[in-house]
Design a protein around this motif. Structure first.
Motif, PDB file in Angstrom:
ATOM      1  N   VAL A  82      33.814  40.940  40.770  1.00 52.71           N
ATOM      2  CA  VAL A  82      34.625  41.853  39.960  1.00 52.71           C
ATOM      3  C   VAL A  82      34.682  43.224  40.600  1.00 52.71           C
ATOM      4  CG1 VAL A  82      34.752  43.050  37.741  1.00 52.71           C
ATOM      5  CG2 VAL A  82      34.278  40.605  37.800  1.00 52.71           C
ATOM      6  N   ARG A  83      33.563  43.694  41.105  1.00 52.53           N
ATOM      7  CA  ARG A  83      33.526  44.997  41.771  1.00 52.53           C
ATOM      8  C   ARG A  83      34.453  45.013  42.974  1.00 52.53           C
ATOM      9  NH1 ARG A  83      27.255  46.468  42.437  1.00 52.53           N
ATOM     10  NH2 ARG A  83      28.155  47.896  43.938  1.00 52.53           N
ATOM     11  N   ARG A  84      34.418  43.962  43.757  1.00 48.49           N
ATOM     12  CA  ARG A  84      35.304  43.893  44.924  1.00 48.49           C
ATOM     13  C   ARG A  84      36.769  43.856  44.492  1.00 48.49           C
ATOM     14  NH1 ARG A  84      32.216  39.083  48.206  1.00 48.49           N
ATOM     15  NH2 ARG A  84      30.612  40.335  49.237  1.00 48.49           N
ATOM     16  N   MET A  85      37.044  43.042  43.464  1.00 47.18           N
ATOM     17  CA  MET A  85      38.412  42.864  43.010  1.00 47.18           C
ATOM     18  C   MET A  85      39.002  44.165  42.494  1.00 47.18           C
ATOM     19  SD  MET A  85      39.628  40.371  39.931  1.00 47.18           S
ATOM     20  CE  MET A  85      38.647  41.333  38.782  1.00 47.18           C
ATOM     21  N   LEU A  86      38.212  44.960  41.739  1.00 46.86           N
ATOM     22  CA  LEU A  86      38.720  46.187  41.139  1.00 46.86           C
ATOM     23  C   LEU A  86      39.084  47.243  42.169  1.00 46.86           C
ATOM     24  CD1 LEU A  86      36.441  46.577  37.998  1.00 46.86           C
ATOM     25  CD2 LEU A  86      38.858  45.966  38.074  1.00 46.86           C
ATOM     26  N   ALA A  87      38.614  47.072  43.387  1.00 51.79           N
ATOM     27  CA  ALA A  87      38.965  48.027  44.436  1.00 51.79           C
ATOM     28  C   ALA A  87      40.448  47.937  44.792  1.00 51.79           C
ATOM     29  CB  ALA A  87      38.111  47.776  45.679  1.00 51.79           C
ATOM     30  N   THR A  88      41.050  46.771  44.536  1.00 50.13           N
ATOM     31  CA  THR A  88      42.447  46.584  44.932  1.00 50.13           C
ATOM     32  C   THR A  88      43.345  46.107  43.794  1.00 50.13           C
ATOM     33  OG1 THR A  88      41.934  44.334  45.672  1.00 50.13           O
ATOM     34  CG2 THR A  88      41.836  46.092  47.328  1.00 50.13           C
ATOM     35  N   ASP A  89      42.756  45.500  42.758  1.00 46.28           N
ATOM     36  CA  ASP A  89      43.559  44.906  41.697  1.00 46.28           C
ATOM     37  C   ASP A  89      42.869  45.137  40.362  1.00 46.28           C
ATOM     38  OD1 ASP A  89      45.344  43.510  40.204  1.00 46.28           O
ATOM     39  OD2 ASP A  89      45.012  41.564  41.154  1.00 46.28           O
ATOM     40  N   ASN A  90      43.622  45.540  39.364  1.00 42.20           N
ATOM     41  CA  ASN A  90      43.063  45.869  38.056  1.00 42.20           C
ATOM     42  C   ASN A  90      43.378  44.800  37.020  1.00 42.20           C
ATOM     43  OD1 ASN A  90      41.498  47.800  36.683  1.00 42.20           O
ATOM     44  ND2 ASN A  90      43.292  48.573  35.609  1.00 42.20           N
ATOM     45  N   ARG A  91      43.644  43.545  37.453  1.00 39.54           N
ATOM     46  CA  ARG A  91      44.013  42.473  36.543  1.00 39.54           C
ATOM     47  C   ARG A  91      43.019  41.323  36.602  1.00 39.54           C
ATOM     48  NH1 ARG A  91      50.053  41.365  38.405  1.00 39.54           N
ATOM     49  NH2 ARG A  91      48.973  41.565  40.398  1.00 39.54           N
ATOM     50  N   CYS A  92      42.850  40.664  35.473  1.00 44.49           N
ATOM     51  CA  CYS A  92      41.957  39.510  35.386  1.00 44.49           C
ATOM     52  C   CYS A  92      42.456  38.417  36.328  1.00 44.49           C
ATOM     53  CB  CYS A  92      41.910  38.996  33.950  1.00 44.49           C
ATOM     54  SG  CYS A  92      41.047  37.410  33.771  1.00 44.49           S
ATOM     55  N   PRO A  93      41.585  37.808  37.135  1.00 46.03           N
ATOM     56  CA  PRO A  93      42.035  36.766  38.059  1.00 46.03           C
ATOM     57  C   PRO A  93      42.409  35.464  37.362  1.00 46.03           C
ATOM     58  CG  PRO A  93      39.652  36.982  38.130  1.00 46.03           C
ATOM     59  CD  PRO A  93      40.154  38.102  37.275  1.00 46.03           C
ATOM     60  N   ILE A  94      42.049  35.332  36.067  1.00 48.58           N
ATOM     61  CA  ILE A  94      42.355  34.104  35.343  1.00 48.58           C
ATOM     62  C   ILE A  94      43.697  34.212  34.625  1.00 48.58           C
ATOM     63  CG2 ILE A  94      41.519  32.444  33.636  1.00 48.58           C
ATOM     64  CD1 ILE A  94      39.742  32.762  36.135  1.00 48.58           C
ATOM     65  N   CYS A  95      43.878  35.262  33.814  1.00 47.25           N
ATOM     66  CA  CYS A  95      45.092  35.381  32.993  1.00 47.25           C
ATOM     67  C   CYS A  95      46.021  36.494  33.457  1.00 47.25           C
ATOM     68  CB  CYS A  95      44.714  35.605  31.535  1.00 47.25           C
ATOM     69  SG  CYS A  95      43.882  37.196  31.233  1.00 47.25           S
ATOM     70  N   ARG A  96      45.573  37.324  34.408  1.00 49.69           N
ATOM     71  CA  ARG A  96      46.361  38.418  34.986  1.00 49.69           C
ATOM     72  C   ARG A  96      46.621  39.552  34.004  1.00 49.69           C
ATOM     73  NH1 ARG A  96      45.029  38.385  39.478  1.00 49.69           N
ATOM     74  NH2 ARG A  96      46.813  39.631  40.162  1.00 49.69           N
ATOM     75  N   ARG A  97      45.878  39.622  32.892  1.00 52.67           N
ATOM     76  CA  ARG A  97      45.991  40.763  31.994  1.00 52.67           C
ATOM     77  C   ARG A  97      45.259  41.953  32.598  1.00 52.67           C
ATOM     78  NH1 ARG A  97      44.588  39.348  25.829  1.00 52.67           N
ATOM     79  NH2 ARG A  97      45.201  41.548  25.673  1.00 52.67           N
ATOM     80  N   ASP A  98      45.711  43.161  32.256  1.00 53.53           N
ATOM     81  CA  ASP A  98      45.046  44.363  32.741  1.00 53.53           C
ATOM     82  C   ASP A  98      43.623  44.436  32.191  1.00 53.53           C
ATOM     83  OD1 ASP A  98      47.252  45.137  34.161  1.00 53.53           O
ATOM     84  OD2 ASP A  98      47.988  46.540  32.639  1.00 53.53           O
ATOM     85  N   ILE A  99      42.696  44.863  33.048  1.00 56.49           N
ATOM     86  CA  ILE A  99      41.299  45.022  32.649  1.00 56.49           C
ATOM     87  C   ILE A  99      41.089  46.459  32.180  1.00 56.49           C
ATOM     88  CG2 ILE A  99      38.904  44.958  33.434  1.00 56.49           C
ATOM     89  CD1 ILE A  99      39.790  42.921  35.555  1.00 56.49           C
ATOM     90  N   LYS A 100      40.615  46.600  30.948  1.00 59.44           N
ATOM     91  CA  LYS A 100      40.341  47.933  30.406  1.00 59.44           C
ATOM     92  C   LYS A 100      38.864  48.268  30.410  1.00 59.44           C
ATOM     93  CE  LYS A 100      44.411  48.032  27.391  1.00 59.44           C
ATOM     94  NZ  LYS A 100      44.905  48.192  25.999  1.00 59.44           N
ATOM     95  N   ASP A 101      38.025  47.257  30.459  1.00 58.03           N
ATOM     96  CA  ASP A 101      36.584  47.495  30.468  1.00 58.03           C
ATOM     97  C   ASP A 101      35.881  46.278  31.041  1.00 58.03           C
ATOM     98  OD1 ASP A 101      34.203  48.782  30.114  1.00 58.03           O
ATOM     99  OD2 ASP A 101      34.473  49.174  27.984  1.00 58.03           O
ATOM    100  N   VAL A 102      34.656  46.481  31.481  1.00 59.49           N
ATOM    101  CA  VAL A 102      33.869  45.411  32.086  1.00 59.49           C
ATOM    102  C   VAL A 102      32.467  45.456  31.486  1.00 59.49           C
ATOM    103  CG1 VAL A 102      32.884  44.499  34.218  1.00 59.49           C
ATOM    104  CG2 VAL A 102      35.170  45.507  34.243  1.00 59.49           C
ATOM    105  N   VAL A 103      31.956  44.297  31.103  1.00 62.17           N
ATOM    106  CA  VAL A 103      30.601  44.192  30.569  1.00 62.17           C
ATOM    107  C   VAL A 103      29.854  43.148  31.382  1.00 62.17           C
ATOM    108  CG1 VAL A 103      29.181  43.706  28.544  1.00 62.17           C
ATOM    109  CG2 VAL A 103      31.434  44.748  28.255  1.00 62.17           C
ATOM    110  N   ARG A 104      28.712  43.515  31.911  1.00 63.20           N
ATOM    111  CA  ARG A 104      27.893  42.555  32.655  1.00 63.20           C
ATOM    112  C   ARG A 104      26.876  41.949  31.691  1.00 63.20           C
ATOM    113  NH1 ARG A 104      25.211  44.021  38.407  1.00 63.20           N
ATOM    114  NH2 ARG A 104      24.199  45.620  37.156  1.00 63.20           N
ATOM    115  N   VAL A 105      26.799  40.641  31.642  1.00 60.60           N
ATOM    116  CA  VAL A 105      26.072  39.935  30.591  1.00 60.60           C
ATOM    117  C   VAL A 105      25.075  38.973  31.197  1.00 60.60           C
ATOM    118  CG1 VAL A 105      26.313  38.361  28.619  1.00 60.60           C
ATOM    119  CG2 VAL A 105      28.047  40.109  29.035  1.00 60.60           C
ATOM    120  N   SER A 106      23.902  38.881  30.556  1.00 60.68           N
ATOM    121  CA  SER A 106      22.926  37.861  30.912  1.00 60.68           C
ATOM    122  C   SER A 106      22.408  37.249  29.628  1.00 60.68           C
ATOM    123  CB  SER A 106      21.772  38.472  31.714  1.00 60.68           C
ATOM    124  OG  SER A 106      20.880  37.470  32.127  1.00 60.68           O
TER     125      SER A 106
END
Length: 307
Positions: free
Chosen positions: A272-296
């Motif tokens: 996700v970090r790499r992707m956000l450097a060039t693209d701000n859309r979800c790779p699955i549905c292509r919706r714009d990403i407004k926030d990111v939560v890292r979960v365990s």
């Protein structure tokens, strides 16, 4: 490296902070769950992710008098003597982000070797000619810098050294494929911290490597976590790796990132970090990403056997 606001611990009957998002695809934890999240608030969180996705290099101008950098600012060589070899990272280092170095050249006629650590002093605000000749103890004694000498094993040519900072202010290091060890502790983590490296003594030249070159382990600490009572969600420390879902991009890391507002959890935080450097859309549905939560995911009832 500032932490954003933390959601409170939920008690019985409390409502999850994700319950009223109004977005499909985000499942709220059960009422009995204990949820602890550190959210990266938009747009600040995305800005931090974009910054962290930039390659880690040496600061181009703030460096010791004897330091020479290559054109990419990823190799630092000490021209002469045994000191005046302090270098800094070009950007703040994130909690849990590994700084990976390869020892390129050594000079056995000197004693001592690499010193590494972190500083809250912004290298861009420093005057290079005022840098001390030594990181330890000179730079450390000036305040706001925490560094220490690495073992002699780090002085050998070709050695790979990793060091990083966790959320408790502890600095760990690892040599080649050996188990990591504690280097120092007590580093304040409330603000941005830059890596500081002293190319000292027998260490003549070092090269910064991409921390993602090692895909065999997850980051040592995750800044957000779910604690779920549901038997289906098992402690990652006890759950065999093949049974945990892999990132759909790299197929190496465990998928541990929730994208908001679409709610997809198919990618690891590294991708996700790499992707956000060039693209701000979800790779699955292509919706714009407004926030990111890292979960365990962990179970709260660790005394119960995991079958």
């Amino acid at each position: 490296m500032e932490e954003s606001s933390c959601c409170p611990v939920l008690g019985p009957g409390s409502q999850s902070p994700l319950t009223n998002t109004g977005c499909e695809g985000i499942r709220s934890p059960p009422a009995k769950a204990r949820v602890s999240l550190l959210l990266m608030a938009s747009p600040t969180g995305l800005d931090k992710l974009r910054e962290a996705s930039q390659p880690l290099c040496f600061h181009p101008t703030t460096k010791g008098f004897q330091i020479q950098l290559d054109a990419a600012h990823r190799t630092a060589s000490r021209a002469d003597t045994f000191c005046d070899g302090i270098v800094f990272s070009n950007r703040p280092v994130q909690l849990g982000e590994k700084v990976v170095l390869r020892v390129l050249r050594t000079q056995p006629r000197w004693d001592g070797g690499l010193r590494v650590g972190f500083t809250s002093l912004d290298p861009s605000q420093m005057i290079p000619k005022h840098l001390p000749r030594f990181a330890c103890p000179s730079l450390v004694l000036q305040g706001r810098t925490w560094a220490s000498l690495l073992p002699n094993a780090c002085e050998e040519q070709g050695t790979i050294v990793r060091f990083w900072l966790d959320h408790r202010g502890r600095v760990f290091f690892g040599i080649n494929n050996e188990h990591h060890r504690l280097l120092l502790k007590g580093v304040p983590v409330q603000g941005p911290l830059w890596a500081v490296i002293d190319v000292y003594g027998q260490t003549k030249a070092v090269q910064l490597l991409d921390q993602y070159g090692d895909l065999q382990e997850l980051p040592p600490e995750l800044p957000c976590s779910f604690f779920l009572d549901e038997p289906a969600h098992r402690d990652r420390c006890h759950l065999p790796r093949p049974s945990m879902e892999k990132c759909t991009i790299c197929y190496a890391h465990v998928a541990n990132t929730l994208l908001y507002p679409c709610g997809h959890t198919d990618c690891c935080h590294c991708c996700v970090r790499r992707m956000l450097a060039t693209d701000n859309r979800c790779p699955i549905c292509r919706r714009d990403i407004k926030d990111v939560v890292r979960v365990s995911l962990w179970r709260t009832d660790l005394q119960a056997p995991i079958l």
